[in-house]
Design an enzyme around this catalytic site. Structure first.
Site, PDB file in Angstrom:
ATOM      1  N   ARG A  53      24.348  -0.202 106.349  1.00  0.00           N
ATOM      2  CA  ARG A  53      23.500  -0.157 105.157  1.00  0.00           C
ATOM      3  C   ARG A  53      22.407  -1.206 105.341  1.00  0.00           C
ATOM      4  O   ARG A  53      22.580  -2.194 106.066  1.00  0.00           O
ATOM      5  CB  ARG A  53      24.312  -0.507 103.913  1.00  0.00           C
ATOM      6  CG  ARG A  53      25.421   0.468 103.593  1.00  0.00           C
ATOM      7  CD  ARG A  53      26.278  -0.053 102.436  1.00  0.00           C
ATOM      8  NE  ARG A  53      27.333   0.878 102.096  1.00  0.00           N
ATOM      9  CZ  ARG A  53      28.572   0.819 102.570  1.00  0.00           C
ATOM     10  NH1 ARG A  53      28.923  -0.148 103.418  1.00  0.00           N
ATOM     11  NH2 ARG A  53      29.473   1.713 102.213  1.00  0.00           N
ATOM     12  N   LYS A  58      30.336  -3.128 101.187  1.00  0.00           N
ATOM     13  CA  LYS A  58      30.569  -3.191  99.749  1.00  0.00           C
ATOM     14  C   LYS A  58      31.958  -3.767  99.488  1.00  0.00           C
ATOM     15  O   LYS A  58      32.907  -3.470 100.208  1.00  0.00           O
ATOM     16  CB  LYS A  58      30.467  -1.792  99.138  1.00  0.00           C
ATOM     17  CG  LYS A  58      29.063  -1.235  99.134  1.00  0.00           C
ATOM     18  CD  LYS A  58      29.051   0.134  98.482  1.00  0.00           C
ATOM     19  CE  LYS A  58      27.625   0.668  98.392  1.00  0.00           C
ATOM     20  NZ  LYS A  58      27.596   1.988  97.761  1.00  0.00           N
ATOM     21  N   HIS A 118      18.896   4.596 104.285  1.00  0.00           N
ATOM     22  CA  HIS A 118      20.079   5.418 104.057  1.00  0.00           C
ATOM     23  C   HIS A 118      19.981   6.751 104.807  1.00  0.00           C
ATOM     24  O   HIS A 118      20.997   7.312 105.221  1.00  0.00           O
ATOM     25  CB  HIS A 118      20.325   5.658 102.570  1.00  0.00           C
ATOM     26  CG  HIS A 118      21.677   6.247 102.321  1.00  0.00           C
ATOM     27  ND1 HIS A 118      22.822   5.490 102.339  1.00  0.00           N
ATOM     28  CD2 HIS A 118      22.060   7.523 102.098  1.00  0.00           C
ATOM     29  CE1 HIS A 118      23.861   6.275 102.133  1.00  0.00           C
ATOM     30  NE2 HIS A 118      23.433   7.516 101.979  1.00  0.00           N
ATOM     31  N   ARG A 173      21.340   6.091 108.127  1.00  0.00           N
ATOM     32  CA  ARG A 173      22.801   6.018 108.015  1.00  0.00           C
ATOM     33  C   ARG A 173      23.393   7.433 107.943  1.00  0.00           C
ATOM     34  O   ARG A 173      24.382   7.749 108.609  1.00  0.00           O
ATOM     35  CB  ARG A 173      23.149   5.201 106.771  1.00  0.00           C
ATOM     36  CG  ARG A 173      24.601   5.025 106.471  1.00  0.00           C
ATOM     37  CD  ARG A 173      24.729   4.059 105.285  1.00  0.00           C
ATOM     38  NE  ARG A 173      26.021   4.131 104.661  1.00  0.00           N
ATOM     39  CZ  ARG A 173      27.126   3.527 105.104  1.00  0.00           C
ATOM     40  NH1 ARG A 173      27.081   2.820 106.217  1.00  0.00           N
ATOM     41  NH2 ARG A 173      28.263   3.626 104.464  1.00  0.00           N
ATOM     42  N   HIS A 205      33.417   3.580 104.479  1.00  0.00           N
ATOM     43  CA  HIS A 205      33.776   4.280 103.245  1.00  0.00           C
ATOM     44  C   HIS A 205      35.250   4.026 102.935  1.00  0.00           C
ATOM     45  O   HIS A 205      36.091   4.063 103.821  1.00  0.00           O
ATOM     46  CB  HIS A 205      33.559   5.786 103.385  1.00  0.00           C
ATOM     47  CG  HIS A 205      32.129   6.184 103.488  1.00  0.00           C
ATOM     48  ND1 HIS A 205      31.727   7.356 104.089  1.00  0.00           N
ATOM     49  CD2 HIS A 205      30.992   5.579 103.065  1.00  0.00           C
ATOM     50  CE1 HIS A 205      30.411   7.454 104.024  1.00  0.00           C
ATOM     51  NE2 HIS A 205      29.941   6.388 103.412  1.00  0.00           N
ATOM     52  N   TYR A 220      28.922  14.256 104.062  1.00  0.00           N
ATOM     53  CA  TYR A 220      28.107  14.449 105.264  1.00  0.00           C
ATOM     54  C   TYR A 220      28.520  15.713 106.000  1.00  0.00           C
ATOM     55  O   TYR A 220      27.684  16.443 106.524  1.00  0.00           O
ATOM     56  CB  TYR A 220      28.211  13.237 106.194  1.00  0.00           C
ATOM     57  CG  TYR A 220      27.672  11.975 105.575  1.00  0.00           C
ATOM     58  CD1 TYR A 220      26.314  11.835 105.319  1.00  0.00           C
ATOM     59  CD2 TYR A 220      28.508  10.928 105.236  1.00  0.00           C
ATOM     60  CE1 TYR A 220      25.798  10.683 104.746  1.00  0.00           C
ATOM     61  CE2 TYR A 220      28.014   9.767 104.659  1.00  0.00           C
ATOM     62  CZ  TYR A 220      26.659   9.653 104.423  1.00  0.00           C
ATOM     63  OH  TYR A 220      26.158   8.522 103.845  1.00  0.00           O
TER      64      TYR A 220
END
Length: 174
Positions: free
Chosen positions: A24, A49, A119, A122, A145, A154
Site C-alpha cells: 500500500r 493495517k 492501489h 497493488r 489481507h 481480485y
C-alpha cells in the site's frame, strides 16, 4: 521516470517496489532501510493495517535498484525520501503515480482515460500473481489481507482468467 535524475531514479524504483511487493502507499511511505533484507533470498518487512507485519520477496532487479538508493544511509532512515530528504508521504506517492501516468499517456493514449493510483498497482500485482497460478491464500498473505474474502475480489473481477478457465473446461463435439 527519467532515470538520469535522482528523482527519476527514486520514482522508478518506487514504482517497481510497489508492483513487486504489492505494498500500500502508506506501507511504502513508512518503509525504513532496516525493513529491507537485500541478501538472497531478498525480502521486505511491511507493516500493514492494524500494525500487522508481513514479509514479501523482492526480485533481484528490485534489489539492484534499491542498493544504490540506500547506500551509506542509516537503518532507521526512510527508504523513499522526498526532495527535502524527508520520508515521502502517502499523498506524495499518489501524486508521483499520477504524474507518471500522465506522462505515459503521451505514448499510450488509452491511459489518459483511466484512473491509475498506487492501489491500481497493488491490484495489478494481485491479478498477475493469480494469473501466474499463485494460490489465493499466498496472494492473501502477500497483500496482507486478513480475510481471503478480500483477496477473492481480485479473482472475481479478472475476466481473462475466467475465460481461460472456461476454455480449459470446454466440451467439444466428438
Amino acid at each position: 521516470p527519467d532515470r538520469r535524475t535522482a528523482q527519476g531514479r527514486r520514482d522508478h524504483i518506487l514504482l517497481q517496489f510497489l508492483y513487486n511487493s504489492g505494498a500500500r502507499a502508506e506501507e511504502a511511505a513508512r518503509l525504513k532501510i532496516a525493513d529491507l533484507d537485500l541478501t538472497p533470498p531478498a525480502s521486505v518487512r511491511l507493516i500493514g493495517k492494524g500494525n500487522k507485519e508481513r514479509h514479501c520477496p523482492l526480485w533481484p532487479a528490485t534489489v539492484s535498484q534499491l542498493q544504490p538508493l540506500i547506500a551509506d544511509r542509516a537503518p532507521e532512515e526512510p527508504v523513499f525520501r522526498n526532495r527535502c530528504r524527508q520520508s515521502i508521504t502517502r499523498y506524495g506517492i499518489h501524486t508521483m503515480v499520477e504524474r507518471h501516468v500522465q506522462r505515459a499517456g503521451i505514448l499510450v493514449p488509452s491511459l489518459k482515460k483511466k484512473r491509475v493510483s498506487p492501489h491500481t498497482i497493488r491490484h495489478t500485482t494481485a491479478v498477475h500473481l493469480l494469473r501466474a497460478g499463485v494460490d489465493i491464500n499466498t496472494v492473501r498473505a502477500w497483500l496482507g489481507h486478513v480475510s481471503v474474502d478480500t483477496t477473492n475480489i481480485y479473482a472475481e473481477i479478472d475476466l481473462e482468467t475466467k475465460a481461460k478457465a472456461l476454455a480449459r473446461c470446454e466440451i467439444t463435439d466428438a
